[in-house]
Motif scaffolding. Structure first.
Motif, PDB file in Angstrom:
ATOM      1  N   HIS A   1     -29.638  18.355 112.132  1.00 23.27           N
ATOM      2  CA  HIS A   1     -28.903  19.327 111.309  1.00 23.27           C
ATOM      3  C   HIS A   1     -27.472  19.508 111.805  1.00 23.27           C
ATOM      4  O   HIS A   1     -26.545  19.650 110.999  1.00 23.27           O
ATOM      5  CB  HIS A   1     -29.648  20.654 111.285  1.00 23.27           C
TER       6      HIS A   1
ATOM      7  N   HIS B   1     -24.637  21.395 109.977  1.00 18.72           N
ATOM      8  CA  HIS B   1     -25.319  22.691 109.965  1.00 18.72           C
ATOM      9  C   HIS B   1     -25.918  23.009 111.335  1.00 18.72           C
ATOM     10  O   HIS B   1     -27.140  23.083 111.497  1.00 18.72           O
ATOM     11  CB  HIS B   1     -26.406  22.706 108.888  1.00 18.72           C
TER      12      HIS B   1
ATOM     13  N   ARG C   1     -28.775  25.580 111.979  1.00 24.83           N
ATOM     14  CA  ARG C   1     -30.181  25.302 111.686  1.00 24.83           C
ATOM     15  C   ARG C   1     -30.825  24.674 112.928  1.00 24.83           C
ATOM     16  O   ARG C   1     -30.806  23.459 113.124  1.00 24.83           O
ATOM     17  CB  ARG C   1     -30.305  24.367 110.474  1.00 24.83           C
TER      18      ARG C   1
ATOM     19  N   GLU D   1     -31.745  29.466 109.172  1.00 26.75           N
ATOM     20  CA  GLU D   1     -31.588  28.829 110.476  1.00 26.75           C
ATOM     21  C   GLU D   1     -32.726  27.859 110.796  1.00 26.75           C
ATOM     22  O   GLU D   1     -32.717  27.228 111.845  1.00 26.75           O
ATOM     23  CB  GLU D   1     -31.510  29.895 111.570  1.00 26.75           C
ATOM     24  N   THR D   2     -33.689  27.732 109.905  1.00 26.65           N
ATOM     25  CA  THR D   2     -34.853  26.887 110.174  1.00 26.65           C
ATOM     26  C   THR D   2     -34.488  25.405 110.051  1.00 26.65           C
ATOM     27  O   THR D   2     -33.867  24.993 109.075  1.00 26.65           O
ATOM     28  CB  THR D   2     -36.007  27.223 109.220  1.00 26.65           C
ATOM     29  N   ALA D   3     -34.899  24.650 111.053  1.00 25.37           N
ATOM     30  CA  ALA D   3     -34.617  23.209 111.085  1.00 25.37           C
ATOM     31  C   ALA D   3     -35.839  22.369 110.781  1.00 25.37           C
ATOM     32  O   ALA D   3     -35.723  21.298 110.179  1.00 25.37           O
ATOM     33  CB  ALA D   3     -34.081  22.823 112.467  1.00 25.37           C
TER      34      ALA D   3
END
Length: 398
Positions: free
Chosen positions: A111, A116, A119, A174-176
């Protein structure tokens, strides 16, 4: 005399001096049937001649050069794993924890490389066990492993398995990635349903998340497929494997698609010992056996036989064994008595089994066991269960 070893293990008062196949010989000469396989590590049993020959030959040539140079046997093992799985690339390490660390870093870096970096969080599942490093105990989330080691490594959110609402609530901007074991080993041989794994795959595709599969214990033929996620008909983006892949030699691997690994460029990750010539020789020898025609069918057939016999044993001793769990040769007995007492009683019957969470006893025999080994193990389990039944314990107390 006080031991010179750090007292972090509650060791049984037992040591072994040699082994062959599914059997171990203790220092006092007693023979034990090994249905623990070094915690699912000795996938091909003890002193397998093909592994011994591969290690011996390599030991006489070259042990270590480091990853500053090409290691041809590592390239060969990586190619074979890639050709046999969903993956495009492999990173070799020394253990399951290291393989999971690589998987965690890879998911975050994916990410970040895509613009991002926010993430970085990974959703994991209650009851999981991903290793003993600071990051992997945080990923597992079990308090008994985390307590006393300072602030928990940030970035992991645990939810109960198969809880749709909890998972949806845990996923945010924020989840990867999601990280899951197809069967929770340490967590009590709890099988994640195939439909749930398919749902997680679809959710990751929908939300732009990576799916990480921890197959450290379930992989390399343990369930009757090369990797357990194959039963559900899906593929992860990243997968860790270890234990059985080295057949007893320290070896782990992180496998991934080229897209998932896009951020892992030169200098972003490394290991001194990982992928050394000795480990690569043994890993290739393990695949020679596991990928041979008929081997996985043997695991499926033997695993079904064992499961059927365990179910009959449960029916005979419901006050000792509540349920039989697992797939292939990764099976567990949910106990109505103390699982540690069961393990000790089995050891007294010269059968080695392993405790797990949720008061479960794990049976993780070498994948090369015969039908005769299965029958012998069940006989010893019958002796164990009979001795632990409440009626037998009352008689012993009278």
């Amino acid at each position: 005399m006080t031991s010179a070893l750090l007292p972090t293990y509650a060791r049984a008062p037992l040591s072994f001096e040699r082994g062959e196949g599914a059997w171990l010989v203790a220092s006092d000469g007693e023979r034990y049937l090994d249905f623990g396989a070094g915690i699912a590590v000795n996938a091909l049993g003890h002193a397998h001649p093909h592994l011994v020959a591969a290690l011996t030959e390599q030991a006489g040539k070259l042990w270590h050069t480091s990853n500053l140079f090409e290691i041809p046997e590592g390239e060969r093992l990586g190619r074979r794993l890639v050709d046999a799985t969903f993956a495009d690339v492999a990173f070799f390490a020394n253990s399951g924890a290291e393989a999971n660390e690589a998987a965690i870093k890879m998911a975050r870096k994916y990410h970040a490389a895509g613009g991002h970096p926010e993430r970085y969080r990974i959703v994991t599942f209650e009851g999981a066990f991903h290793g003993r490093t600071l990051a992997t105990i945080a990923a597992g989330g079990q308090a008994k492993y985390i307590e006393g080691f300072g602030p928990k490594v940030e970035g992991f959110d645990q939810v109960p398995p198969c809880d749709v609402a909890a998972l949806e609530a845990a996923i945010g901007p924020e989840t990867a990635a999601l990280m899951i074991e197809p069967i929770q080993g340490e967590g009590g041989l709890r099988v994640i349903p195939h439909e749930e794994l398919r749902r997680l795959r679809a959710l990751c595709d929908e939300r732009g998340l990576l799916l990480i599969m921890d197959e450290v214990q379930t992989g390399v033929g343990r369930t009757g497929k090369l990797f357990a996620h194959e039963w559900s008909g899906i593929a992860p983006d990243i997968m860790s494997a270890a234990k059985g892949i080295g057949g007893g030699f320290p070896l782990g691997v992180c496998l991934a698609t080229r897209e998932a690994a896009r951020g892992m460029t030169a200098g972003t990750h490394g290991t001194t010992f990982g992928g050394n010539p000795l480990a690569m020789a043994v890993g290739n020898a393990v695949l020679d056996v596991v990928l041979a025609d008929g081997f996985l069918e043997h695991v499926r057939r033997t695993g079904l036989l064992l499961k059927q016999k365990l179910a009959a044993l449960r029916d005979r001793f419901p006050d000792v064994i509540e349920a039989v769990r697992g797939e292939g040769l990764m099976l567990g007995l949910k106990c109505a008595v103390s699982n540690t007492a069961f393990v000790a009683a089995a050891r007294a019957a010269r059968l080695l089994v392993i405790p797990a969470g949720d008061n479960v006893v794990r049976l993780l025999p070498p994948l090369i066991i015969t039908e005769a080994d299965v029958s012998e193990a069940v006989e010893r389990l019958e002796t164990t269960a009979a001795g632990l039944s409440p009626a037998a314990l009352r008689r012993a107390a009278e």
